[in-house]
Design an enzyme around this catalytic site. Structure first.
Site, PDB file in Angstrom:
ATOM      1  N   GLU A 120       0.392  -1.427   0.081  1.00  0.00           N
ATOM      2  CA  GLU A 120      -0.033  -0.176  -0.110  1.00  0.00           C
ATOM      3  C   GLU A 120       0.677   1.247  -0.236  1.00  0.00           C
ATOM      4  O   GLU A 120       1.850   1.586   0.736  1.00  0.00           O
ATOM      5  CB  GLU A 120      -0.865   0.110   1.584  1.00  0.00           C
ATOM      6  N   CYS A 133       3.620   8.407   1.677  1.00  0.00           N
ATOM      7  CA  CYS A 133       4.524   7.230   2.473  1.00  0.00           C
ATOM      8  C   CYS A 133       4.222   6.049   1.465  1.00  0.00           C
ATOM      9  O   CYS A 133       2.979   5.618   1.343  1.00  0.00           O
ATOM     10  CB  CYS A 133       2.664   7.452   3.221  1.00  0.00           C
ATOM     11  N   CYS A 140       6.734  -7.424   7.209  1.00  0.00           N
ATOM     12  CA  CYS A 140       7.872  -7.772   7.720  1.00  0.00           C
ATOM     13  C   CYS A 140       8.394  -8.001   8.680  1.00  0.00           C
ATOM     14  O   CYS A 140       8.110  -9.050   8.582  1.00  0.00           O
ATOM     15  CB  CYS A 140       7.980  -5.663   8.272  1.00  0.00           C
ATOM     16  N   CYS A 144       6.730  -5.569  16.167  1.00  0.00           N
ATOM     17  CA  CYS A 144       6.020  -4.410  16.444  1.00  0.00           C
ATOM     18  C   CYS A 144       4.539  -5.197  17.073  1.00  0.00           C
ATOM     19  O   CYS A 144       3.735  -4.417  15.980  1.00  0.00           O
ATOM     20  CB  CYS A 144       6.233  -3.102  15.926  1.00  0.00           C
ATOM     21  N   CYS A 147       1.617  -2.793  15.692  1.00  0.00           N
ATOM     22  CA  CYS A 147       1.718  -2.336  13.939  1.00  0.00           C
ATOM     23  C   CYS A 147       0.736  -3.981  13.390  1.00  0.00           C
ATOM     24  O   CYS A 147       1.627  -4.507  13.419  1.00  0.00           O
ATOM     25  CB  CYS A 147       3.254  -2.393  13.784  1.00  0.00           C
ATOM     26  N   CYS A 373      -1.088   6.234  10.275  1.00  0.00           N
ATOM     27  CA  CYS A 373       0.112   4.958   9.502  1.00  0.00           C
ATOM     28  C   CYS A 373      -0.168   4.188  10.187  1.00  0.00           C
ATOM     29  O   CYS A 373      -0.560   3.023  11.888  1.00  0.00           O
ATOM     30  CB  CYS A 373       1.252   5.390  10.444  1.00  0.00           C
TER      31      CYS A 373
HETATM   32  N1  SAH Z   1       9.559   0.456   9.804  1.00  0.00           N
HETATM   33  C1  SAH Z   1       9.673   1.198   9.727  1.00  0.00           C
HETATM   34  C2  SAH Z   1       8.763   2.284   9.503  1.00  0.00           C
HETATM   35  C3  SAH Z   1       6.987   1.964   8.986  1.00  0.00           C
HETATM   36  S1  SAH Z   1       6.243   2.587  10.783  1.00  0.00           S
HETATM   37  C4  SAH Z   1       9.645   1.715  11.575  1.00  0.00           C
HETATM   38  O1  SAH Z   1       8.795   0.877  12.087  1.00  0.00           O
HETATM   39  O2  SAH Z   1       9.911   2.747  11.924  1.00  0.00           O
HETATM   40  C5  SAH Z   1       5.894   4.131  10.514  1.00  0.00           C
HETATM   41  C6  SAH Z   1       5.646   4.842  12.179  1.00  0.00           C
HETATM   42  O3  SAH Z   1       4.022   4.134  12.003  1.00  0.00           O
HETATM   43  C7  SAH Z   1       6.181   3.690  12.936  1.00  0.00           C
HETATM   44  O4  SAH Z   1       6.862   4.769  13.705  1.00  0.00           O
HETATM   45  C8  SAH Z   1       5.818   2.815  13.634  1.00  0.00           C
HETATM   46  O5  SAH Z   1       5.928   2.826  14.457  1.00  0.00           O
HETATM   47  C9  SAH Z   1       4.619   4.238  13.675  1.00  0.00           C
HETATM   48  N2  SAH Z   1       3.442   3.123  13.479  1.00  0.00           N
HETATM   49  C10 SAH Z   1       2.611   1.529  13.739  1.00  0.00           C
HETATM   50  N3  SAH Z   1       1.915   1.005  13.288  1.00  0.00           N
HETATM   51  C11 SAH Z   1       1.438   1.777  14.376  1.00  0.00           C
HETATM   52  C12 SAH Z   1       0.009   2.022  14.431  1.00  0.00           C
HETATM   53  N4  SAH Z   1      -1.556   1.069  14.783  1.00  0.00           N
HETATM   54  N5  SAH Z   1      -0.357   3.334  15.741  1.00  0.00           N
HETATM   55  C13 SAH Z   1       0.419   4.695  15.425  1.00  0.00           C
HETATM   56  N6  SAH Z   1       1.322   4.685  14.980  1.00  0.00           N
HETATM   57  C14 SAH Z   1       2.033   3.138  13.940  1.00  0.00           C
HETATM   58 FE1  SF4 Z   2       7.913  -3.156  11.064  1.00  0.00          FE
HETATM   59 FE2  SF4 Z   2       5.936  -2.351  11.314  1.00  0.00          FE
HETATM   60 FE3  SF4 Z   2       7.737  -2.836  13.183  1.00  0.00          FE
HETATM   61 FE4  SF4 Z   2       8.276  -0.582  11.140  1.00  0.00          FE
HETATM   62  S1  SF4 Z   2       6.038  -0.446  13.429  1.00  0.00           S
HETATM   63  S2  SF4 Z   2       9.777  -2.288  11.736  1.00  0.00           S
HETATM   64  S3  SF4 Z   2       6.775  -1.602   9.894  1.00  0.00           S
HETATM   65  S4  SF4 Z   2       6.286  -4.203  12.431  1.00  0.00           S
END
Ligand code: SAH
Ligand code: SF4
Length: 398
Positions: A120, A133, A140, A144, A147, A373
């Site tokens: 996406e 974005c 991935c 996390c 996420c 995000c």
């Molecule tokens: N993998 C990279 C970039 C993608 S995520 C990273 O982790 O930085 C982009 C941002 O969105 C990151 O700061 C991530 O922690 C945040 N993010 C992920 N899931 C989220 C959620 N459900 N609500 C708000 N922010 C989130």
């Molecule tokens: Fe991967 Fe989501 Fe963690 Fe970013 S926040 S490193 S996309 S699992």
């Protein structure tokens, strides 16, 4: 905050330009080639040494400045040379399978790449900028816990062409390629890039670097390195390399102020903990000649959002030129956390602000189309999951 009730999002299939993926016919795709690679390709195509520089510039500009997809439109190249190019190369973007437009103007593209996988890409219009974005991986490797992408296994890395292709397909959709003879537009609809879509960009380093080099090239898409932000969960060994070889702005998914909590939220912390990460970050602005580092901090109710957390945060990052981006948690189906209350977020922001750091609260955008995000996940995966859920509810699997 987008307080208004979201109107029904508009979904439409996009079939404007035929975009068959170059699977199998042996011709190389020019999209994604760096200047060096394109030069080599032209040598292989028989371009004599003394014409090489000129031909490379011409071709580069057609592809990346004018956004042309058809060799026949390259009018400053001879007919014969155009035919040679068409025999050897294609100019093809990943396919846009569907586009959704949120009530707030955010656009989410579902993009199909070779092999039938999907990622996406999200376009976010604001009054002073338009941010795209983009994704760097399908799924991935990291997990996390807050996420949505993290619940999907890594399927594969995107190629450089698929990364820069997301920028190009958004420019197609926005109608933003320059028109020969027309006055140059200063205000760009797509003015900023954030590598904050699906995937960990520093685990797909070369492709992301090459794609960003292409996007920054002054004779093509020409985005300044200061308008590109790479977000990492904290892949410490690649951070200095990103500074040296890409030089864009850096954002770090910090999200917690103790190792105990960060281990749970961002499990890569077990490998490179807060202290190791911060030591590395102290070097970044110097190495990249760059501005402040953005610390992203997702606000999770009762998990990481106390005043004590805010005070610990400013203490930890002292000495690093930084801005702290507070992200109200975006929920997704089955997510194990809740968004912090608004007054909690403001109180946290206030402490950070009083300590001298900018502390913007990120407005969730495109929530009605699951484009905010951390909500991105390929639609096929989502469908599979919901089928599983439906089956579970019906008592079909156990
Ligand atoms: N993998 C990279 C970039 C993608 S995520 C990273 O982790 O930085 C982009 C941002 O969105 C990151 O700061 C991530 O922690 C945040 N993010 C992920 N899931 C989220 C959620 N459900 N609500 C708000 N922010 C989130
Ligand atoms: Fe991967 Fe989501 Fe963690 Fe970013 S926040 S490193 S996309 S699992």
């Amino acid at each position: 905050m987008s307080d208004s009730a979201p109107a029904t999002p508009i979904t439409q299939d996009v079939h404007t330009i035929p975009r068959k993926l170059p699977e199998g016919d042996g011709r190389a795709n020019l999209i994604g080639m760096t200047r060096d690679r394109m030069r080599e390709a032209l040598v292989e195509a028989g371009v004599p040494e003394k014409q090489l520089k000129m031909r490379l510039n011409q071709l580069w500009q057609w592809v990346y400045h004018w956004g042309v997809r058809d060799f026949d439109a390259m009018t400053n190249l001879s007919k014969d040379f155009r035919a040679t190019l068409a025999e050897r190369f294609v100019i093809e973007l990943p396919e846009v399978v569907s586009k959704q437009i949120s009530a707030d103007g955010t656009r989410k593209y579902l993009v199909r790449i070779a092999g039938g996988h999907e990622v996406e890409t999200v376009y976010i219009p604001e009054s002073d900028r338009g941010t795209l974005c983009i994704s760097s991986q399908v799924g991935c490797t990291l997990t996390c816990s807050f996420c949505h992408t993290g619940t999907q296994k890594l399927v594969r890395n995107l190629t450089a062409g698929e990364v820069v292709g997301q920028i190009m397909l958004a420019r197609d959709d926005l109608g933003e390629w320059p028109v020969p003879g027309a006055p140059k537009r200063e205000d760009r609809l797509l003015s900023n890039i954030v590598l904050m879509g699906m995937g960990e960009p520093l685990y797909n380093f070369e492709a992301v670097r090459d794609a960003m080099k292409i996007a920054m090239d002054g004779e093509g898409i020409a985005l300044s390195r200061r308008r590109i932000t790479l977000s990492t969960s904290g892949v410490v060994p690649e951070i200095a390399r990103a500074a040296e070889e890409i030089g864009c702005l850096l954002a770090v998914s910090f999200h917690a102020t103790t190792d105990e909590v960060r281990d749970k939220l961002v499990p890569i912390n077990k490998r490179w903990n807060i202290e190791t990460l911060l030591n590395e970050l102290r070097e970044y602005p110097r190495l990249s000649n760059s501005e402040r580092i953005t610390f992203e901090y997702v606000m999770l109710k009762g998990v990481n959002d106390t005043d004590a957390d805010a005070r610990r945060l400013v203490k930890l990052i002292s000495g690093i030129p930084a801005k702290i981006n507070l992200i109200p948690f975006n929920e997704w189906p089955g997510s194990p956390y809740e968004r912090s209350d608004w007054d909690r977020i403001e109180s946290f922001a206030d402490i950070v602000h009083k300590a001298g750091y900018a502390s913007p609260i990120r407005t969730p955008r495109g929530e009605d189309i699951m484009a905010a995000c951390g909500q991105l996940k390929s639609a096929t995966e989502r469908a599979r999951k919901s089928r599983r859920e439906i089956e579970a509810e019906a008592g079909l699997n156990g």
